[in-house]
Enzyme design. Structure first.
Site, PDB file in Angstrom:
ATOM      1  N   ARG A  94      47.006 -26.371 -50.121  1.00 38.70           N
ATOM      2  CA  ARG A  94      47.280 -26.032 -51.528  1.00 38.70           C
ATOM      3  C   ARG A  94      48.471 -26.858 -52.045  1.00 38.70           C
ATOM      4  O   ARG A  94      49.503 -26.952 -51.409  1.00 38.70           O
ATOM      5  CB  ARG A  94      47.575 -24.538 -51.657  1.00 38.70           C
ATOM      6  CG  ARG A  94      47.905 -24.085 -53.090  1.00 38.70           C
ATOM      7  CD  ARG A  94      49.393 -24.095 -53.384  1.00 38.70           C
ATOM      8  NE  ARG A  94      49.705 -23.506 -54.685  1.00 38.70           N
ATOM      9  CZ  ARG A  94      50.919 -23.529 -55.231  1.00 38.70           C
ATOM     10  NH1 ARG A  94      51.908 -24.100 -54.593  1.00 38.70           N
ATOM     11  NH2 ARG A  94      51.139 -22.996 -56.408  1.00 38.70           N
ATOM     12  N   VAL A  95      48.300 -27.417 -53.219  1.00 39.01           N
ATOM     13  CA  VAL A  95      49.374 -28.162 -53.863  1.00 39.01           C
ATOM     14  C   VAL A  95      49.638 -27.531 -55.222  1.00 39.01           C
ATOM     15  O   VAL A  95      48.704 -27.295 -55.998  1.00 39.01           O
ATOM     16  CB  VAL A  95      49.001 -29.654 -54.025  1.00 39.01           C
ATOM     17  CG1 VAL A  95      50.046 -30.393 -54.849  1.00 39.01           C
ATOM     18  CG2 VAL A  95      48.850 -30.304 -52.653  1.00 39.01           C
ATOM     19  N   GLY A  96      50.894 -27.246 -55.496  1.00 36.04           N
ATOM     20  CA  GLY A  96      51.255 -26.652 -56.778  1.00 36.04           C
ATOM     21  C   GLY A  96      51.731 -27.700 -57.773  1.00 36.04           C
ATOM     22  O   GLY A  96      51.402 -28.885 -57.675  1.00 36.04           O
ATOM     23  N   ASP A  97      52.527 -27.251 -58.719  1.00 39.49           N
ATOM     24  CA  ASP A  97      52.993 -28.150 -59.778  1.00 39.49           C
ATOM     25  C   ASP A  97      54.125 -29.080 -59.329  1.00 39.49           C
ATOM     26  O   ASP A  97      54.290 -30.169 -59.872  1.00 39.49           O
ATOM     27  CB  ASP A  97      53.491 -27.321 -60.966  1.00 39.49           C
ATOM     28  CG  ASP A  97      54.642 -26.379 -60.571  1.00 39.49           C
ATOM     29  OD1 ASP A  97      54.545 -25.757 -59.496  1.00 39.49           O
ATOM     30  OD2 ASP A  97      55.611 -26.270 -61.335  1.00 39.49           O
ATOM     31  N   GLY A 109      52.654 -22.267 -59.864  1.00 41.15           N
ATOM     32  CA  GLY A 109      52.387 -23.655 -60.177  1.00 41.15           C
ATOM     33  C   GLY A 109      51.046 -23.913 -60.830  1.00 41.15           C
ATOM     34  O   GLY A 109      50.901 -24.841 -61.640  1.00 41.15           O
ATOM     35  N   THR A 135      59.623 -24.022 -62.139  1.00 42.31           N
ATOM     36  CA  THR A 135      59.465 -23.108 -61.010  1.00 42.31           C
ATOM     37  C   THR A 135      58.643 -21.913 -61.459  1.00 42.31           C
ATOM     38  O   THR A 135      58.833 -21.395 -62.556  1.00 42.31           O
ATOM     39  CB  THR A 135      60.823 -22.637 -60.454  1.00 42.31           C
ATOM     40  OG1 THR A 135      60.581 -21.569 -59.517  1.00 42.31           O
ATOM     41  CG2 THR A 135      61.757 -22.146 -61.542  1.00 42.31           C
ATOM     42  N   GLY A 136      57.726 -21.494 -60.632  1.00 45.02           N
ATOM     43  CA  GLY A 136      56.861 -20.381 -60.991  1.00 45.02           C
ATOM     44  C   GLY A 136      55.502 -20.562 -60.371  1.00 45.02           C
ATOM     45  O   GLY A 136      55.346 -21.339 -59.418  1.00 45.02           O
ATOM     46  N   THR A 184      61.443 -22.383 -55.433  1.00 42.49           N
ATOM     47  CA  THR A 184      61.547 -23.828 -55.607  1.00 42.49           C
ATOM     48  C   THR A 184      62.958 -24.208 -56.042  1.00 42.49           C
ATOM     49  O   THR A 184      63.666 -23.401 -56.638  1.00 42.49           O
ATOM     50  CB  THR A 184      60.520 -24.244 -56.676  1.00 42.49           C
ATOM     51  OG1 THR A 184      59.226 -23.987 -56.166  1.00 42.49           O
ATOM     52  CG2 THR A 184      60.624 -25.708 -57.048  1.00 42.49           C
TER      53      THR A 184
HETATM   54  N1  ASP Z   1      56.044 -23.791 -58.565  1.00 46.30           N
HETATM   55  C1  ASP Z   1      55.983 -23.703 -57.142  1.00 46.30           C
HETATM   56  C2  ASP Z   1      54.557 -23.857 -56.691  1.00 46.30           C
HETATM   57  O1  ASP Z   1      53.669 -23.382 -57.358  1.00 46.30           O
HETATM   58  C3  ASP Z   1      56.501 -22.406 -56.602  1.00 46.30           C
HETATM   59  C4  ASP Z   1      57.880 -22.051 -57.008  1.00 46.30           C
HETATM   60  O2  ASP Z   1      58.331 -22.395 -58.094  1.00 46.30           O
HETATM   61  O3  ASP Z   1      58.549 -21.412 -56.199  1.00 46.30           O
HETATM   62  O4  ASP Z   1      54.335 -24.421 -55.644  1.00 46.30           O
END
Ligand code: ASP
Length: 289
Positions: free
Chosen positions: A186-189, A211, A208-209, A158
């Site tokens: 799928r939806v992350g943070d 999510g 980032t991580g 991200t």
């Molecule tokens: N946080 C992002 C997600 O979960 C992924 C990422 O940080 O690369 O979609």
């Protein structure tokens, strides 16, 4: 006084070389310093920085995106303006070059905060935002093939940015293709204000991580709430990352406060990030120690 911090994801692996990203992140910060010195707003600078990161193809966002399990490129982005608390976001957007520009348009030109999927694409089309003519030719799949995405989605490419402008305004923006191996829809943070992105009068954060964990602790907003309650930015950000670690999650975040303090804790091996301090110093870091 101005300050800025950007990230290119917390999925950095020690065995991999990040020279290209290090050079690029410095270029982004230098370009944004010029804009901040010229008096540009935190919001405009946050978008411009994330556009540069999206367009580079070096991170898992924008041009560097990887597809989901069904082979579709579903991209997420959000932006928040700290001085007005306005926010804009798109999730599972397909077919457009710069999801962060679509998020800004949602904020500026609709009564809503978030648009998803087909509705987001219809809106982006109506706004004449730049489309991708040939997805197969456009997307680079940054990080594809690297041993950094076991089941569970441990890859974090991200991109994000937090800015303090010369008028004391904060803004944050984040953009991603999400985790590797994600399910369709799928939806992350990243596109969720409070989870992946937050800015208010006191602090701004971009995450980032994995999510799913950042959503469950309201990571970005929690940083700002802790700062508002009197905690230092360094303690607030570390506390949030520690909480994610205790839950079994992995990643990092960047943040800055209204005094120009910068923080970038992570519990992954590394996090690509670069910054500009109020003194004008520019730094870049991927790994610590
Ligand atoms: N946080 C992002 C997600 O979960 C992924 C990422 O940080 O690369 O979609």
């Amino acid at each position: 006084m101005t300050a800025l911090i950007i990230h290119g994801g917390a999925g950095a692996r020690r065995e991999r070389n990040y020279d290209a990203e290090i050079v690029h992140m410095r270029q982004v910060v230098e370009a944004m310093k010029v804009r901040l010195d010229a008096g540009d707003s935190a919001l405009d600078v946050a978008v411009a920085a994330v556009v540069m990161l999206e367009d580079s193809g070096l991170y898992v966002a924008g041009k560097g995106a990887s597809p989901n399990l069904a082979g579709a490129y579903e991209l997420d982005a959000s932006i928040m303006d700290g001085s007005t608390r306005r926010a804009g976001s798109v999730a599972a957007l397909q077919g457009f070059r710069n999801p962060v520009v679509a998020a800004r348009a949602v904020m500026d030109r609709t009564p809503h905060v978030m648009l998803v999927g087909e509705g987001a694409a219809l809106f982006a089309h109506d706004q004449a935002l730049e489309m991708i003519a040939d997805e197969a030719a456009w997307f680079t799949g940054a990080g594809k093939g690297e041993d950094n995405h076991p089941p569970g989605g441990l890859s974090h490419g991200t991109v994000g940015c937090c800015v303090l402008d010369s008028q004391g305004r904060l803004a944050a923006a984040t953009s991603t293709a999400g985790v590797f191996g994600k399910m369709p829809g799928r939806v992350g943070d990243t596109p969720i204000p409070a989870a992946g992105t937050w800015a208010d009068a006191g602090a701004a954060a971009s995450c980032t991580g994995q999510g799913e964990y950042f959503i469950r602790v309201a990571a970005a907003a929690q940083v700002a709430w802790r700062v508002a309650a009197g905690q230092s930015l360094a303690d607030a950000t570390q506390t949030v990352i520690d909480e994610i670690g205790v839950m079994g999650g992995d990643g990092g975040l960047i943040a800055l406060d209204a005094q120009g303090n910068i923080a970038a804790p992570f519990n992954s091996q590394g996090m690509k990030h670069a910054w500009l301090t109020p003194d004008g110093d520019i730094g870049v870091e991927v790994f610590r120690d």
